[in-house]
Design a protein around this motif. Sequence first.
Motif, PDB file in Angstrom:
ATOM      1  N   VAL A 281     -23.045 -15.049 -24.739  1.00 51.13           N
ATOM      2  CA  VAL A 281     -21.816 -15.813 -24.541  1.00 51.13           C
ATOM      3  C   VAL A 281     -21.126 -15.930 -25.896  1.00 51.13           C
ATOM      4  O   VAL A 281     -21.776 -15.899 -26.947  1.00 51.13           O
ATOM      5  N   SER A 282     -19.803 -16.055 -25.870  1.00 47.97           N
ATOM      6  CA  SER A 282     -19.025 -16.175 -27.102  1.00 47.97           C
ATOM      7  C   SER A 282     -18.398 -17.558 -27.186  1.00 47.97           C
ATOM      8  O   SER A 282     -17.851 -18.052 -26.199  1.00 47.97           O
ATOM      9  N   VAL A 283     -18.481 -18.158 -28.350  1.00 50.02           N
ATOM     10  CA  VAL A 283     -17.834 -19.443 -28.620  1.00 50.02           C
ATOM     11  C   VAL A 283     -17.030 -19.288 -29.899  1.00 50.02           C
ATOM     12  O   VAL A 283     -17.572 -18.878 -30.932  1.00 50.02           O
ATOM     13  N   LEU A 284     -15.735 -19.584 -29.842  1.00 47.45           N
ATOM     14  CA  LEU A 284     -14.877 -19.458 -31.012  1.00 47.45           C
ATOM     15  C   LEU A 284     -15.132 -20.636 -31.951  1.00 47.45           C
ATOM     16  O   LEU A 284     -14.548 -21.703 -31.816  1.00 47.45           O
ATOM     17  N   LEU A 285     -16.027 -20.414 -32.892  1.00 47.86           N
ATOM     18  CA  LEU A 285     -16.394 -21.438 -33.865  1.00 47.86           C
ATOM     19  C   LEU A 285     -15.972 -20.938 -35.244  1.00 47.86           C
ATOM     20  O   LEU A 285     -16.370 -19.842 -35.662  1.00 47.86           O
ATOM     21  N   LYS A 286     -15.176 -21.730 -35.950  1.00 45.07           N
ATOM     22  CA  LYS A 286     -14.635 -21.273 -37.239  1.00 45.07           C
ATOM     23  C   LYS A 286     -15.217 -21.986 -38.447  1.00 45.07           C
ATOM     24  O   LYS A 286     -15.179 -21.450 -39.551  1.00 45.07           O
ATOM     25  N   ASP A 287     -15.715 -23.213 -38.258  1.00 46.00           N
ATOM     26  CA  ASP A 287     -16.237 -23.928 -39.426  1.00 46.00           C
ATOM     27  C   ASP A 287     -17.219 -25.003 -38.984  1.00 46.00           C
ATOM     28  O   ASP A 287     -17.614 -25.076 -37.817  1.00 46.00           O
ATOM     29  N   ASN A 288     -17.609 -25.865 -39.936  1.00 44.82           N
ATOM     30  CA  ASN A 288     -18.605 -26.914 -39.686  1.00 44.82           C
ATOM     31  C   ASN A 288     -17.991 -28.247 -39.275  1.00 44.82           C
ATOM     32  O   ASN A 288     -18.713 -29.241 -39.162  1.00 44.82           O
ATOM     33  N   SER A 289     -16.693 -28.309 -39.083  1.00 46.21           N
ATOM     34  CA  SER A 289     -15.999 -29.591 -38.990  1.00 46.21           C
ATOM     35  C   SER A 289     -16.605 -30.535 -37.960  1.00 46.21           C
ATOM     36  O   SER A 289     -16.647 -31.752 -38.182  1.00 46.21           O
ATOM     37  N   GLU A 290     -17.047 -30.009 -36.834  1.00 43.62           N
ATOM     38  CA  GLU A 290     -17.545 -30.883 -35.765  1.00 43.62           C
ATOM     39  C   GLU A 290     -19.066 -31.031 -35.750  1.00 43.62           C
ATOM     40  O   GLU A 290     -19.621 -31.676 -34.855  1.00 43.62           O
ATOM     41  N   PHE A 291     -19.751 -30.426 -36.714  1.00 43.46           N
ATOM     42  CA  PHE A 291     -21.181 -30.725 -36.871  1.00 43.46           C
ATOM     43  C   PHE A 291     -21.310 -32.038 -37.641  1.00 43.46           C
ATOM     44  O   PHE A 291     -20.581 -32.289 -38.613  1.00 43.46           O
ATOM     45  N   ASP A 314     -27.325 -32.624 -30.417  1.00 38.49           N
ATOM     46  CA  ASP A 314     -27.155 -33.971 -30.952  1.00 38.49           C
ATOM     47  C   ASP A 314     -26.549 -33.971 -32.349  1.00 38.49           C
ATOM     48  O   ASP A 314     -26.175 -35.033 -32.864  1.00 38.49           O
ATOM     49  N   ASN A 315     -26.432 -32.783 -32.975  1.00 41.40           N
ATOM     50  CA  ASN A 315     -25.850 -32.684 -34.307  1.00 41.40           C
ATOM     51  C   ASN A 315     -24.384 -32.240 -34.250  1.00 41.40           C
ATOM     52  O   ASN A 315     -23.854 -31.734 -35.240  1.00 41.40           O
ATOM     53  N   ALA A 316     -23.749 -32.443 -33.115  1.00 40.00           N
ATOM     54  CA  ALA A 316     -22.353 -32.025 -32.986  1.00 40.00           C
ATOM     55  C   ALA A 316     -21.586 -33.066 -32.176  1.00 40.00           C
ATOM     56  O   ALA A 316     -22.139 -33.719 -31.287  1.00 40.00           O
ATOM     57  N   ARG A 317     -20.323 -33.205 -32.478  1.00 42.29           N
ATOM     58  CA  ARG A 317     -19.479 -34.170 -31.787  1.00 42.29           C
ATOM     59  C   ARG A 317     -19.307 -33.784 -30.329  1.00 42.29           C
ATOM     60  O   ARG A 317     -19.088 -32.622 -30.000  1.00 42.29           O
ATOM     61  N   ASP A 318     -19.390 -34.762 -29.440  1.00 41.44           N
ATOM     62  CA  ASP A 318     -19.239 -34.520 -28.007  1.00 41.44           C
ATOM     63  C   ASP A 318     -17.909 -33.833 -27.718  1.00 41.44           C
ATOM     64  O   ASP A 318     -16.867 -34.192 -28.275  1.00 41.44           O
ATOM     65  N   GLY A 319     -17.944 -32.858 -26.819  1.00 42.14           N
ATOM     66  CA  GLY A 319     -16.737 -32.184 -26.371  1.00 42.14           C
ATOM     67  C   GLY A 319     -16.178 -31.163 -27.333  1.00 42.14           C
ATOM     68  O   GLY A 319     -15.121 -30.572 -27.065  1.00 42.14           O
ATOM     69  N   SER A 320     -16.850 -30.921 -28.457  1.00 40.42           N
ATOM     70  CA  SER A 320     -16.319 -30.015 -29.468  1.00 40.42           C
ATOM     71  C   SER A 320     -16.844 -28.598 -29.280  1.00 40.42           C
ATOM     72  O   SER A 320     -17.828 -28.353 -28.584  1.00 40.42           O
ATOM     73  N   MET A 321     -16.178 -27.647 -29.936  1.00 39.90           N
ATOM     74  CA  MET A 321     -16.653 -26.269 -29.918  1.00 39.90           C
ATOM     75  C   MET A 321     -18.048 -26.184 -30.545  1.00 39.90           C
ATOM     76  O   MET A 321     -18.890 -25.406 -30.091  1.00 39.90           O
ATOM     77  N   ALA A 322     -18.286 -26.998 -31.564  1.00 34.47           N
ATOM     78  CA  ALA A 322     -19.600 -26.992 -32.209  1.00 34.47           C
ATOM     79  C   ALA A 322     -20.694 -27.404 -31.225  1.00 34.47           C
ATOM     80  O   ALA A 322     -21.776 -26.804 -31.196  1.00 34.47           O
ATOM     81  N   ARG A 323     -20.410 -28.404 -30.404  1.00 34.27           N
ATOM     82  CA  ARG A 323     -21.435 -28.834 -29.454  1.00 34.27           C
ATOM     83  C   ARG A 323     -21.642 -27.783 -28.364  1.00 34.27           C
ATOM     84  O   ARG A 323     -22.764 -27.553 -27.913  1.00 34.27           O
ATOM     85  N   MET A 324     -20.565 -27.122 -27.946  1.00 35.20           N
ATOM     86  CA  MET A 324     -20.724 -26.064 -26.949  1.00 35.20           C
ATOM     87  C   MET A 324     -21.558 -24.913 -27.502  1.00 35.20           C
ATOM     88  O   MET A 324     -22.400 -24.346 -26.801  1.00 35.20           O
ATOM     89  N   GLU A 396     -10.648 -27.160 -37.160  1.00 41.53           N
ATOM     90  CA  GLU A 396     -10.438 -25.885 -37.865  1.00 41.53           C
ATOM     91  C   GLU A 396      -9.893 -26.117 -39.269  1.00 41.53           C
ATOM     92  O   GLU A 396      -8.846 -25.605 -39.644  1.00 41.53           O
ATOM     93  N   ARG A 397     -10.646 -26.875 -40.072  1.00 48.00           N
ATOM     94  CA  ARG A 397     -10.234 -27.123 -41.453  1.00 48.00           C
ATOM     95  C   ARG A 397     -10.379 -25.876 -42.318  1.00 48.00           C
ATOM     96  O   ARG A 397      -9.801 -25.785 -43.395  1.00 48.00           O
ATOM     97  N   ALA A 398     -11.183 -24.936 -41.876  1.00 40.43           N
ATOM     98  CA  ALA A 398     -11.378 -23.672 -42.602  1.00 40.43           C
ATOM     99  C   ALA A 398     -11.728 -22.610 -41.579  1.00 40.43           C
ATOM    100  O   ALA A 398     -11.940 -22.904 -40.398  1.00 40.43           O
ATOM    101  N   ASP A 399     -11.763 -21.368 -42.035  1.00 36.50           N
ATOM    102  CA  ASP A 399     -12.261 -20.275 -41.196  1.00 36.50           C
ATOM    103  C   ASP A 399     -13.363 -19.584 -41.982  1.00 36.50           C
ATOM    104  O   ASP A 399     -13.106 -18.833 -42.916  1.00 36.50           O
ATOM    105  N   MET A 400     -14.591 -19.884 -41.619  1.00 33.24           N
ATOM    106  CA  MET A 400     -15.750 -19.392 -42.363  1.00 33.24           C
ATOM    107  C   MET A 400     -16.352 -18.131 -41.769  1.00 33.24           C
ATOM    108  O   MET A 400     -17.385 -17.652 -42.249  1.00 33.24           O
ATOM    109  N   ARG A 401     -15.732 -17.563 -40.756  1.00 32.62           N
ATOM    110  CA  ARG A 401     -16.332 -16.407 -40.088  1.00 32.62           C
ATOM    111  C   ARG A 401     -16.550 -15.210 -41.018  1.00 32.62           C
ATOM    112  O   ARG A 401     -17.548 -14.489 -40.840  1.00 32.62           O
ATOM    113  N   PRO A 402     -15.696 -14.956 -42.033  1.00 35.60           N
ATOM    114  CA  PRO A 402     -15.998 -13.837 -42.932  1.00 35.60           C
ATOM    115  C   PRO A 402     -17.211 -14.067 -43.829  1.00 35.60           C
ATOM    116  O   PRO A 402     -17.635 -13.150 -44.536  1.00 35.60           O
ATOM    117  N   ASN A 403     -17.767 -15.282 -43.826  1.00 36.64           N
ATOM    118  CA  ASN A 403     -18.954 -15.599 -44.625  1.00 36.64           C
ATOM    119  C   ASN A 403     -20.203 -15.264 -43.808  1.00 36.64           C
ATOM    120  O   ASN A 403     -20.598 -15.999 -42.898  1.00 36.64           O
TER     121      ASN A 403
END
Length: 604
Positions: A281-291, A314-324, A396-403
């Motif tokens: 599955v794919s989840v569009l996650l760009k940074d750590n903001s919601e962890f 439990d290490n991610a904000r409810d309803g966020s891409m990070a939690r998904m 989306e405070r940053a886009d860390m995907r190239p890292n």
Amino acid sequence: MYRRQIWVSVLVAVGFVCCFPPAAAYALASAPRTACPTYHTQYDALVNGAANSVITARHRGNFTGELPENSLGAFIRSFDECQPHVETDVRTTRDGRLVLFHDVNIGKMLEPAYDPDSDRGPNARINDLTFEELRRKKLLTIDRRATEYEVPTVAELLTTMVNRNAGSLVSLEVKEPRAIIPTAQTVANLAKQYATSNLEKRVIIKFSMENFPTPQHWRDALKRAGVTQTIMADPVMRPASAAQIDAQPRLPDVPGIRATTNSERAIAAWSRATSAVAPVVSVLLKDNSEFLRTVDRRDPVFGSYAVPENLSPDNARDGSMARMYAIAKYLGKKTEIFLPIPDYVMWRSGPVAGYTVQNYFGDKQPIDVRRAYFNNNSSCCYALEDRRTPTPYASERADMRPNLGWLLALEVTLITADDSDSIEMYAKTQGRLNLKARPRPHQAPAKMESALSYTVAQTSPTTTSYVKLKGWNGGSSGAWQGQVCLWSANSEGWAWVVKCGMSMTAGYTDTLEISVVNGSRMRIRDTRNWECLRWIPGETEVVDWSRDCSGREAEWTRTRDNRYLTGEGRALGFQWQDRYFWGVPFSYAVPTYDTSAWTRWTFR
């Protein structure tokens, strides 16, 4: 390049030329050097490999300076080079044919008269053309040269894959909702036609999750369309997908998961699906903001950056891409993420540094060409940071995907990118490459000009280019005895314009160095005295060369129509001044508000 006439004769003899002549010609001219892992091996590596081992998917095929993106030639090269996975894009023509094409518009890839930099010229939407109209056009290289290749269909790609017994798995990202089920039907029909091909374990349909929020929705849609086989899916969760799913009727809860939103229930349902239904599955996650908790990491290649302390829901904000994303990992599902790499300079034969291009987003300020991406309407360009869009699901405070260090910390299984070679080389050094899928990785070709390859190799890309700035946007004039160029003075003198390539006394040159300063402006220096082109308002009426390269006076803003503006918005230009040098007319360069061809310059 491919000795086409000779190969066509061979192909007629073997009865294959009827289908895809250009691709077949490439196929025979580029036989694989070594045996590739089989598709059985690739499927097993994907679904049964270690959770933290990496496999790559080559985005748009192994295109080059000669092979266009999403061409059969690029895909055959992927197969021959043993790519574990190939990812391409499906769109529809006006009459409903399923074709492989990345952009919404056709100008960049099919219209030689279209200019992506100025966004001028023919640039129809692909949906507005019939298949017959589309096939009359030839695919272009990055340098705008026509090739023998046409836009291929889904069926042509899969038939080529079967006929070559390719080991690569293929992901078909279907860009338009109306084309998802027809694409699955094409896979199912070909699976019946080639009964021993096991296409069900070789092809994955990739689509936005809001179209089928659960595996049951997917199965029901396939059944209604008469598809009896299990067709693999890679559902993509984006913030826009989550918003649409959350607006739909409540989905069933998934046992063992505390889901706070409909979108979380959707990702949980897909993550519970078997690998035969959804291997990833794919989840569009760009940074750590919601962890909620992160830790600092130091990497010799990617420097200092933060990573999630853990991937627990439990290490991610409810309803966020990070939690998904965390829910998918908690349920043991393999994940896929796209890694964006600036593609404007990739495989370009001309200057690839030192200049700016137009930015259609954010503050609209020009951007360094080495950070530039083509827009999907074929025009140039955008910078990655300009595509960050805060939503309730991700700030989306940053886009860390190239890292790549960050992606490995997320335990991503499948990474899709134009430069899969550099991903594999880095993952191997970290002990994270799935060697069953990719036993013999290699470095990216230098001509690719991949920003990621420079980072992984810990080398610095070129930041300047040597060029000739040609007046009238590269045009010529009989009265001026041909093309004219901007010339330096012999020392701190006025800049002047005269015929390119003249034999001059020492100290003069029409070979100039260009570089980007302050991110959005350019500096122009001569290559004899290393003086900078500048204009100081009120001090002189002409543009001059100076050893003083500081300040805004020595910086130029390049527009999308190839004009160079001073800080006051005047354009670098010239005019007929009835001056002659050894019988050749010349002009001093002047700052002007003129917008004609006399203020347009090219270095291509």
